[in-house]
Scaffold this active site. Sequence first.
Site, PDB file in Angstrom:
ATOM      1  N   ASP A  90       0.781  -1.318   0.000  1.00 35.01           N
ATOM      2  CA  ASP A  90      -0.021  -0.041  -0.197  1.00 35.01           C
ATOM      3  C   ASP A  90       0.833   1.288   0.082  1.00 35.01           C
ATOM      4  O   ASP A  90       2.069   1.045   0.467  1.00 35.01           O
ATOM      5  CB  ASP A  90      -0.932   0.034   1.200  1.00 35.01           C
ATOM      6  CG  ASP A  90      -1.544   1.401   1.530  1.00 35.01           C
ATOM      7  OD1 ASP A  90      -2.361   1.634   0.754  1.00 35.01           O
ATOM      8  OD2 ASP A  90      -1.300   1.846   2.521  1.00 35.01           O
ATOM      9  N   ASP A  92      -0.273   4.959   0.867  1.00 33.70           N
ATOM     10  CA  ASP A  92      -0.572   6.246   1.818  1.00 33.70           C
ATOM     11  C   ASP A  92      -0.206   5.703   2.999  1.00 33.70           C
ATOM     12  O   ASP A  92      -0.972   4.615   3.649  1.00 33.70           O
ATOM     13  CB  ASP A  92      -1.980   6.706   1.519  1.00 33.70           C
ATOM     14  CG  ASP A  92      -2.147   7.255   0.057  1.00 33.70           C
ATOM     15  OD1 ASP A  92      -1.088   7.645  -0.534  1.00 33.70           O
ATOM     16  OD2 ASP A  92      -3.049   7.788  -0.301  1.00 33.70           O
TER      17      ASP A  92
END
Length: 337
Positions: A90, A92
């Site tokens: 991922d 962010d």
Amino acid sequence: MAVLGWLTPRRRFATARSVLAGEAAAEAARKASVEAAEPAGRAGGAVAEKAAPGRTPGEERGKEPGKAPGKEAEAEFPVAGDVRAAAFFDLDNTVMQGAAIFHLGRGLYKRKFFRKRELARFAWQQAWFRLAGVEDPAHIQDARDSALSIVKGHRVSELMEMGEEIYDEYMAERIWPGTRALAQAHLDAGQKVWLVTAAPVETARIIARRLGLTGALGTVAESVHGVYTGRLVGEPLHGPSKAEAVRALAAAEGLDLSRCAAYSDSANDIPMLSIVGHPYAINPDARLRKHARERGWRLRDYRTGRKAAKVGIPAAAGLGALAGGAAAAVALHRRRR
């Protein structure tokens, strides 16, 4: 523009639009990877922190499923030369502090893509993200809708060129060294490493290339003859859509998901984390931390400060976000006078 109403805090299952978004992201990622001039995953520079086998800084000791307590479960992971394994990160708050869409928005505002009112909106979305420590689907959808309306009618090549500059200005210094080292460990083992993010795929590709990763799975915005239409293909790559993208890419690449790893900070990514054999919670929010501990998943926290680790707020987020918001408000007020 309201893209869809599918994303709510309770919705956890894949829909037809989730599958479409995932397949579109996987297809775009593979195409970009094939077209890349340099070997995938080897173009990046030196890492800030070298990953080593076993326990690394920021890790909470625990056990992986099927491993006996008290043994170093990660001593031989990642497995060198395992071509059927890959890693999915991922973006962010896992690889980068804050939200990529906000940093992109700042850069586009500087280049006069939109007005002060939209900048304030981006600032509020980022402040919420940092203070809450979790991803709110309503805020994510709002941010994506804002970005789509801004880029409509612009050429993809134009945004890519500006994205390179924006990365240098706002994103490069926000990469978590610890997570970067984890990604490098997979690369050193000869495995492919992919970003998986709700950010626009063009932005995600730039970040992946700058970090020397294989490529990126991101939200695919529709374009016709190289011009954005203001519509998405499917839905934002978020929650179940990420899992669908990883499944689609794994099938196309001949990967064994039980030998793959996934890394995220958010409980929204539990669907993605749950389909791999090696799930990791990085800088986890409270829900993901609890879920990971219950299932014996590995945890790493690269934020500083015990309070931040407990409640899932990025280091210095509280005062930093408020100060940043105040500074932005003052700057906007001055410009209006």
